[in-house]
Design a protein around this motif. Structure first.
Motif, PDB file in Angstrom:
ATOM      1  N   ASP A  81       2.098  41.768  20.374  1.00  7.96           N
ATOM      2  CA  ASP A  81       2.179  40.452  19.734  1.00  7.96           C
ATOM      3  C   ASP A  81       1.972  40.574  18.223  1.00  7.96           C
ATOM      4  OD1 ASP A  81       2.641  39.212  22.147  1.00  7.96           O
ATOM      5  OD2 ASP A  81       0.527  38.727  22.505  1.00  7.96           O
ATOM      6  N   LYS A  82       1.069  41.448  17.821  1.00  6.88           N
ATOM      7  CA  LYS A  82       0.792  41.627  16.387  1.00  6.88           C
ATOM      8  C   LYS A  82       2.041  42.064  15.630  1.00  6.88           C
ATOM      9  CE  LYS A  82      -1.570  45.238  14.890  1.00  6.88           C
ATOM     10  NZ  LYS A  82      -2.679  46.165  14.566  1.00  6.88           N
ATOM     11  N   TYR A  83       2.852  42.918  16.276  1.00 10.83           N
ATOM     12  CA  TYR A  83       4.050  43.435  15.612  1.00 10.83           C
ATOM     13  C   TYR A  83       5.318  42.663  16.006  1.00 10.83           C
ATOM     14  CZ  TYR A  83       1.241  47.408  14.105  1.00 10.83           C
ATOM     15  OH  TYR A  83       0.283  48.196  13.531  1.00 10.83           O
ATOM     16  N   GLY A  84       5.147  41.562  16.742  1.00 14.50           N
ATOM     17  CA  GLY A  84       6.299  40.731  17.102  1.00 14.50           C
ATOM     18  C   GLY A  84       7.240  41.400  18.089  1.00 14.50           C
ATOM     19  N   ILE A  85       6.708  42.243  18.963  1.00 12.44           N
ATOM     20  CA  ILE A  85       7.525  42.953  19.949  1.00 12.44           C
ATOM     21  C   ILE A  85       7.492  42.171  21.269  1.00 12.44           C
ATOM     22  CG2 ILE A  85       7.816  45.101  21.246  1.00 12.44           C
ATOM     23  CD1 ILE A  85       6.440  46.509  18.874  1.00 12.44           C
ATOM     24  N   LYS A  86       8.661  41.840  21.772  1.00  6.11           N
ATOM     25  CA  LYS A  86       8.754  41.009  22.969  1.00  6.11           C
ATOM     26  C   LYS A  86       8.303  41.782  24.212  1.00  6.11           C
ATOM     27  CE  LYS A  86      12.610  38.217  21.187  1.00  6.11           C
ATOM     28  NZ  LYS A  86      14.013  37.801  21.388  1.00  6.11           N
ATOM     29  N   HIS A  87       7.699  41.047  25.138  1.00  2.00           N
ATOM     30  CA  HIS A  87       7.333  41.613  26.442  1.00  2.00           C
ATOM     31  C   HIS A  87       7.352  40.471  27.457  1.00  2.00           C
ATOM     32  CE1 HIS A  87       3.218  39.945  25.911  1.00  2.00           C
ATOM     33  NE2 HIS A  87       3.398  40.291  24.653  1.00  2.00           N
ATOM     34  N   GLU A  88       8.030  40.707  28.539  1.00  2.56           N
ATOM     35  CA  GLU A  88       8.199  39.642  29.527  1.00  2.56           C
ATOM     36  C   GLU A  88       7.422  39.899  30.812  1.00  2.56           C
ATOM     37  OE1 GLU A  88      12.364  39.178  30.132  1.00  2.56           O
ATOM     38  OE2 GLU A  88      12.746  38.335  28.133  1.00  2.56           O
ATOM     39  N   ASP A  89       7.112  41.140  31.101  1.00  2.00           N
ATOM     40  CA  ASP A  89       6.350  41.451  32.307  1.00  2.00           C
ATOM     41  C   ASP A  89       5.310  42.494  31.948  1.00  2.00           C
ATOM     42  OD1 ASP A  89       7.854  43.725  31.983  1.00  2.00           O
ATOM     43  OD2 ASP A  89       9.291  43.187  33.539  1.00  2.00           O
ATOM     44  N   ASN A  90       4.813  43.208  32.920  1.00  2.00           N
ATOM     45  CA  ASN A  90       3.754  44.193  32.682  1.00  2.00           C
ATOM     46  C   ASN A  90       4.301  45.594  32.439  1.00  2.00           C
ATOM     47  OD1 ASN A  90       1.890  42.187  33.033  1.00  2.00           O
ATOM     48  ND2 ASN A  90       1.528  42.637  35.188  1.00  2.00           N
ATOM     49  N   ARG A 103      14.987  63.635  11.445  1.00  2.00           N
ATOM     50  CA  ARG A 103      14.978  62.175  11.627  1.00  2.00           C
ATOM     51  C   ARG A 103      14.258  61.826  12.919  1.00  2.00           C
ATOM     52  NH1 ARG A 103      18.744  58.108  13.573  1.00  2.00           N
ATOM     53  NH2 ARG A 103      18.481  56.167  12.384  1.00  2.00           N
ATOM     54  N   ASN A 104      13.372  60.878  12.818  1.00  2.00           N
ATOM     55  CA  ASN A 104      12.511  60.514  13.939  1.00  2.00           C
ATOM     56  C   ASN A 104      12.664  59.022  14.208  1.00  2.00           C
ATOM     57  OD1 ASN A 104      10.443  60.477  15.849  1.00  2.00           O
ATOM     58  ND2 ASN A 104       8.857  60.237  14.295  1.00  2.00           N
ATOM     59  N   VAL A 105      13.220  58.652  15.355  1.00  2.00           N
ATOM     60  CA  VAL A 105      13.466  57.243  15.697  1.00  2.00           C
ATOM     61  C   VAL A 105      12.590  56.869  16.890  1.00  2.00           C
ATOM     62  CG1 VAL A 105      15.156  55.524  16.402  1.00  2.00           C
ATOM     63  CG2 VAL A 105      15.837  57.380  14.859  1.00  2.00           C
ATOM     64  N   CYS A 106      11.776  55.838  16.714  1.00  2.00           N
ATOM     65  CA  CYS A 106      10.880  55.382  17.780  1.00  2.00           C
ATOM     66  C   CYS A 106      11.247  53.946  18.162  1.00  2.00           C
ATOM     67  CB  CYS A 106       9.424  55.415  17.316  1.00  2.00           C
ATOM     68  SG  CYS A 106       8.883  57.001  16.649  1.00  2.00           S
ATOM     69  N   ARG A 107      11.318  53.702  19.449  1.00  2.00           N
ATOM     70  CA  ARG A 107      11.597  52.345  19.943  1.00  2.00           C
ATOM     71  C   ARG A 107      10.545  51.956  20.973  1.00  2.00           C
ATOM     72  NH1 ARG A 107      16.897  54.119  18.937  1.00  2.00           N
ATOM     73  NH2 ARG A 107      18.150  52.601  17.761  1.00  2.00           N
ATOM     74  N   LEU A 108      10.096  50.719  20.858  1.00  2.00           N
ATOM     75  CA  LEU A 108       9.119  50.170  21.785  1.00  2.00           C
ATOM     76  C   LEU A 108       9.684  48.867  22.324  1.00  2.00           C
ATOM     77  CD1 LEU A 108       6.316  50.303  23.054  1.00  2.00           C
ATOM     78  CD2 LEU A 108       5.379  49.368  20.949  1.00  2.00           C
ATOM     79  N   ASN A 109       9.948  48.844  23.629  1.00  2.00           N
ATOM     80  CA  ASN A 109      10.653  47.693  24.227  1.00  2.00           C
ATOM     81  C   ASN A 109      11.920  47.369  23.449  1.00  2.00           C
ATOM     82  OD1 ASN A 109       8.855  47.501  26.287  1.00  2.00           O
ATOM     83  ND2 ASN A 109       7.951  45.556  25.660  1.00  2.00           N
ATOM     84  N   ASN A 110      12.630  48.433  23.101  1.00  2.00           N
ATOM     85  CA  ASN A 110      13.927  48.369  22.403  1.00  2.00           C
ATOM     86  C   ASN A 110      13.826  47.888  20.961  1.00  2.00           C
ATOM     87  OD1 ASN A 110      16.644  49.105  22.796  1.00  2.00           O
ATOM     88  ND2 ASN A 110      17.283  46.967  22.911  1.00  2.00           N
ATOM     89  N   GLU A 111      12.613  47.786  20.423  1.00  2.00           N
ATOM     90  CA  GLU A 111      12.417  47.410  19.021  1.00  2.00           C
ATOM     91  C   GLU A 111      12.066  48.664  18.225  1.00  2.00           C
ATOM     92  OE1 GLU A 111      12.706  44.463  17.589  1.00  2.00           O
ATOM     93  OE2 GLU A 111      12.913  43.140  19.313  1.00  2.00           O
ATOM     94  N   LEU A 112      12.698  48.846  17.067  1.00  2.00           N
ATOM     95  CA  LEU A 112      12.380  49.978  16.202  1.00  2.00           C
ATOM     96  C   LEU A 112      10.963  49.826  15.650  1.00  2.00           C
ATOM     97  CD1 LEU A 112      15.700  50.423  14.180  1.00  2.00           C
ATOM     98  CD2 LEU A 112      14.695  52.082  15.757  1.00  2.00           C
ATOM     99  N   VAL A 113      10.176  50.891  15.765  1.00  2.00           N
ATOM    100  CA  VAL A 113       8.806  50.866  15.261  1.00  2.00           C
ATOM    101  C   VAL A 113       8.500  52.188  14.567  1.00  2.00           C
ATOM    102  CG1 VAL A 113       7.961  49.280  17.035  1.00  2.00           C
ATOM    103  CG2 VAL A 113       7.876  51.744  17.459  1.00  2.00           C
TER     104      VAL A 113
END
Length: 565
Positions: A81-90, A103-113
């Motif tokens: 929630d702090k970073y505005g990343i959506k989550h719908e279930d657990n 190059r290092n690409v990180c995604r959390l719930n499909n959001e780039l972080v």
């Protein structure tokens, strides 16, 4: 907990997908087969440092993906929630990609972080324990932090409050040293700031003032030209019978008479009609401008003087007026921070003395709480060591106290873990007394206790059982299985007793084909587990006898599981 792990082009792993379940899972196989590589890949998902060396030979990039299922009250959701990343279930999905260019690409719930977000989330998802943790336990500088992990929430709050006040205390001491070292320079700086502030404030600057004054000055300096041009323009437009307005009016009248005969005439009429009224409006505007003309020689003189003031300020503090204004604001801020009345040497000394007294009261409370925590930890560790067949071993926490002048951000305590492994021996530093097998058991004793306090979903033991065998190995298996009753446990082990205690067993092997090495992973069924554990018992050749021993070991493990549950 970790539900799924997908690895592509990581070291000697080409493609791999593992599905995990709750409880205890062991990864078994020969040394070098790729067990630790799997753990390294999991570490990447929770923010571990990356390296282009991880990319499989001949490939441009690697990817690691993980699906985690977390409890509803997990702190992970607060971070999302702090970073505005959506989550719908657990569920949490993490993906990380690294290419050979770094190059290092990180995604959390499909959001780039960023990687730091993975670390922040990862510390509530996975805790990895292995050889690095052994080094942490052997470094006495870490012992006070390890002890504090077992403290109460009240202690954690007290320590955090102390550390905030300690930082302010250190800042004041640093300030005092600076004043004592360079008080003359500070006084000179204050005088300079006061002069600059007075010069800027007395000018009473307004944003954009120089631009508006330049425009007004330009008008006044060109008053005659402006006046004559406006008068001539008005006369040209309005001159009787020959002015532009009259001419347009005549054209308009002629086109009005024929506009109904052709659409083209209609368009011409509308165009001239618009021009006619527009010119009339412009005539009125010119007339207003003429009426408003007023030449004030004193005003021109004042503007020129004011512009000289502004130009001088811009040369000193500019080059723009906005920058001059900001310079004044910054000078006010700096002066407020080094005001001699508030930061005088005598005043700071009084503040420091008062704050040091307050901090000493706090560190005494902190030290008292640490002694309480240490007693509880000693009791718990010794109980765990007894379960791990170190019945004569005794663990202790050695305290020494720093002077008030030497207090640190952690207080006045210096902590050292000590151990004696046999009756009649003295306590000695952990690093000097524990053998490899004993150290593994001490580490597991710590981890068994901390597991109950950890706010994570999954705990990984990477060869935590190194250097032990026999009944000790069985006790380690029991201990790890007990941890798995409250957390998901992934365990790399070479011990058949530990493997037998697991709910799920993956066998890791490697093969070579076309001059390339490949890691393969198999989830073992009941019969395959007998074969794998037989090999762990035999070392080389599997016989009917080792199979019987393996089968018996699995049956005994099932009985142990029932007792522990």
């Amino acid at each position: 907990m970790l539900k799924k792990l997908i690895i592509n082009n990581f070291a000697i792993i080409s493609q791999l997908q593992l599905d995990f379940k709750s409880g205890m899972t062991t990864l078994t196989g020969e040394t070098g087969a790729g067990k630790s590589i799997i753990i390294d890949a999991l570490g990447l998902l929770v923010g571990s440092r990356s390296s282009i060396d991880f990319v499989r030979t001949g490939q441009n990039s690697l990817t690691v993906q993980g699906l985690f299922e977390v409890s509803k009250n997990s702190p992970v959701f607060v971070i999302l929630d702090k970073y505005g990343i959506k989550h719908e279930d657990n569920t949490i999905i993490i993906k990380r990609e690294i290419n050979r260019k770094g190059r290092n690409v990180c995604r959390l719930n499909n959001e780039l972080v960023k990687t730091n977000v993975l670390k922040e989330v990862g510390r509530f998802l996975v805790e990895i324990h292995g050889q690095n943790q052994s080094q942490e336990l052997l470094d006495e500088d870490n012992h006070i932090d390890i002890l504090d992990r077992y403290a109460s929430d009240e202690f954690v709050s007290l320590l955090a409050d102390y550390q905030i006040k300690y930082q302010d205390f250190q800042a004041k001491k640093s300030r005092l040293r600076m004043i004592q070292k360079d008080s003359q320079n500070i006084a000179q700086r204050i005088d300079m700031l006061k002069f600059q502030i007075e010069e800027i404030d007395s000018a009473q600057l307004e944003p954009g003032e120089d631009d508006s004054l330049e425009e007004e000055k330009n008008h006044l300096e060109n008053f005659e030209k402006i006046s004559s041009s406006l008068q001539a323009s008005y006369e040209i437009l309005s001159e009787n019978n020959s002015g532009v307005v009259d001419a347009l009016g005549n054209v308009r009248q002629q086109l009005d008479a024929i506009k109904e005969f052709d659409s083209a005439y209609q368009e011409l009429y509308e165009s001239i009609d618009g021009a006619y009224y527009q010119v009339q409006d412009d005539m009125a505007t010119i007339s207003d401008e003429i009426d408003g003309l007023d030449f004030d020689e004193n005003r021109l003189d004042n503007i020129q003087k004011r512009l000289i003031v502004l130009d001088n300020l811009k040369k000193k503090y500019g080059p723009t007026l906005d920058e001059v204004i900001q310079f004044g604001i910054d000078a006010h801020d700096e002066l407020s921070k080094i005001d001699m009345d508030d930061s005088s040497e005598e005043n700071l000394k009084k503040q420091i003395d008062a704050q040091q007294s307050q901090l000493m009261d706090m560190v005494e409370k902190i030290s008292k709480e640490r002694h309480v925590t240490a007693k509880s930890l000693i009791k718990s560790i010794n109980h765990e060591l007894k379960d791990l067949y170190m019945k004569n071993a005794r663990f202790d926490v050695d305290f020494s106290v720093l002077s008030a002048d030497s207090m640190t951000a952690k207080g006045i305590d210096q902590i050292r873990f000590t151990l004696k492994t046999n009756i009649g021996e003295d306590y000695k530093p952990l690093v000097k007394v524990a053998s490899g097998g004993e150290l593994s058991r001490v580490i597991l004793a710590f981890e068994s206790i901390i597991a109950e306090k950890m706010n994570v979903e999954t705990i990984v033991f990477d060869e935590i059982d190194t250097g032990v065998s026999g009944r000790v190995a069985q006790s380690i298996g029991d201990k790890i299985y007990r941890v798995a009753q409250s957390l998901q446990v992934l365990c790399i082990s070479h011990l058949p007793q530990v493997a037998a205690m697991s709910d799920q067993q993956f066998q890791i092997t490697k093969k070579t084909a076309n001059n390339k090495t490949e890691t393969e992973v198999s989830l073992l069924d009941s019969q395959e587990r007998i074969e794998a554990i037989s090999l762990m018992l035999a070392g080389t050749k599997i016989t009917d006898l080792t199979r019987e021993h393996a089968k018996e070991l699995l049956e005994l493990a099932q009985g142990e599981q029932e007792k522990l549950e």
